[in-house]
Design a protein around this motif. Structure first.
Motif, mmCIF file in Angstrom:
data_model
loop_
_atom_site.group_PDB
_atom_site.id
_atom_site.type_symbol
_atom_site.label_atom_id
_atom_site.label_comp_id
_atom_site.label_asym_id
_atom_site.label_seq_id
_atom_site.Cartn_x
_atom_site.Cartn_y
_atom_site.Cartn_z
ATOM 1 N N VAL A 1 1.308 5.416 -0.548
ATOM 2 C CA VAL A 1 0.635 6.713 -0.571
ATOM 3 C C VAL A 1 1.629 7.756 -1.070
ATOM 4 N N ASN B 1 0.854 -1.177 0.000
ATOM 5 C CA ASN B 1 0.000 0.000 0.000
ATOM 6 C C ASN B 1 0.895 1.234 0.000
ATOM 7 N N THR C 1 -5.941 8.633 7.460
ATOM 8 C CA THR C 1 -6.226 7.198 7.476
ATOM 9 C C THR C 1 -5.407 6.475 6.407
ATOM 10 N N LYS C 2 -5.351 7.074 5.203
ATOM 11 C CA LYS C 2 -4.551 6.483 4.124
ATOM 12 C C LYS C 2 -3.081 6.412 4.518
ATOM 13 N N ASN D 1 -2.412 3.644 7.053
ATOM 14 C CA ASN D 1 -2.525 2.302 6.489
ATOM 15 C C ASN D 1 -1.507 2.010 5.388
ATOM 16 N N ALA D 2 -0.621 2.955 5.124
ATOM 17 C CA ALA D 2 0.365 2.774 4.058
ATOM 18 C C ALA D 2 1.559 1.952 4.526
ATOM 19 N N ASP E 1 -7.282 11.465 4.560
ATOM 20 C CA ASP E 1 -5.873 11.401 4.167
ATOM 21 C C ASP E 1 -5.032 10.750 5.250
ATOM 22 N N LEU F 1 -2.708 11.543 -2.768
ATOM 23 C CA LEU F 1 -3.535 12.450 -1.973
ATOM 24 C C LEU F 1 -4.031 13.648 -2.785
ATOM 25 N N ASN G 1 -2.297 5.237 -3.584
ATOM 26 C CA ASN G 1 -3.247 6.296 -3.258
ATOM 27 C C ASN G 1 -2.528 7.634 -3.349
#
Length: 303
Positions: A30, A28, A71-72, A75-76, A69, A53, A51
């Protein structure tokens, strides 16, 4: 500031319970700016979940992180950003994350500082618009590849092959734009835009670059700035000035009116992509396509 403190609180809460499961076994990733997102896509392709931003037309100088953002980011597995205080309002979020086991990667920090253009507008003391030097973007490419390989060794050959392919495309880009710029006489290489995002471009290709708002869009151009630049345009007998996709065009339109009111006809030569790429799915939505588009627009308008 209250909003930022709230975001940091959300981060602290989420990080305490985050299990960070990879989707389909993929990393994952970002990213912040559209330029970095495009780069990482070219190296990771279908082996990562990415992802970005910021979208097309988004000004990274003024961008504020949302709860989504954060949260992303939490979780990255990997986070890439420009650094050099380009993403000024995200710095405190990244600094908070840097105190954990997951440290965001500031690609701009990979560059030899002695080669950067100085700036008093940013806490880094450097102009952060480094993607307009293709050699720097090659350094970004190599760093991204190395980090992905470190985090996902099983796909190392795939990432390395993608890196080789992309670096070859960047080499071709350099040759293409150099040839186009050579068609523009040196005395016509004066680039007037909404803000000073093109200094690295100017340094590499012999353009005098003048931005109405300075290096950061967080500053506003005043009446005196407009009048001074209007006089400069008349003195240099410039044919065109340019708006930028991520900066409101009203200041450049005011500049055009000021010049025309003094009896010199100056056109708006087109819209340049500076702090963000074009819309996804378009040629300008890629770093290479953006660079070629910008150069063609500049040269054709100033000839």
């Amino acid at each position: 500031m209250k909003k930022l403190l709230f975001i940091l609180l959300v981060y602290a809460t989420l990080s305490s319970c985050n299990t960070n499961k990879k989707e389909n076994g993929k990393l994952n990733v970002v990213t912040t700016t559209t330029m970095i997102t495009d780069l990482v896509k070219n190296i990771g392709k279908d082996s990562i979940n990415i992802n970005g931003l910021m979208g097309s037309g988004v000004d990274p100088h003024l961008y504020k992180a949302s709860e989504g953002d954060v949260t992303k980011l939490v979780n990255a597995d990997v986070i890439f950003y420009n650094g050099l205080h380009l993403e000024g309002k995200l710095v405190e979020v990244f600094e908070k994350m840097g105190s954990s086991t997951k440290t965001p990667i500031a690609l701009g920090e990979e560059i030899d500082k002695s080669t950067l253009i100085g700036s008093d507008y940013f806490a880094s003391n450097y102009d952060p618009h480094v993607w307009f030097n293709i050699e720097y973007f090659k350094q970004f490419t190599k760093k991204v590849t190395a980090v992905l390989i470190e985090k996902d060794a099983k796909n190392a050959k795939y990432y390395k092959a993608n890196e080789t392919e992309y670096l070859a495309k960047l080499n071709t880009l350099q040759k293409t734009i150099t040839a186009k710029i050579e068609t523009l006489p040196k005395d016509k290489r004066i680039l007037v835009t909404a803000h000073d995002a093109f200094n690295y471009f100017g340094k590499n290709y012999g353009f005098e670059v003048v931005g109405l708002q300075g290096l950061s869009t967080a500053t506003e151009a005043g009446v005196k700035d407009v009048q001074n630049l209007a006089n400069f345009i008349i003195e240099k007998q410039l044919k065109a000035v340019f708006v930028e996709s991520s900066v409101p065009k009203r200041t450049i339109e005011a500049l055009q009116k000021a010049v025309n009111a003094k009896g010199h006809n100056v056109q708006i030569g087109g819209t340049l992509y500076s702090d963000a790429l074009g819309s996804a799915g378009t040629t300008e939505g890629t770093y290479i396509g953006m660079f070629e588009y910008n150069v063609n627009t500049i040269v054709n308008a100033l000839k």
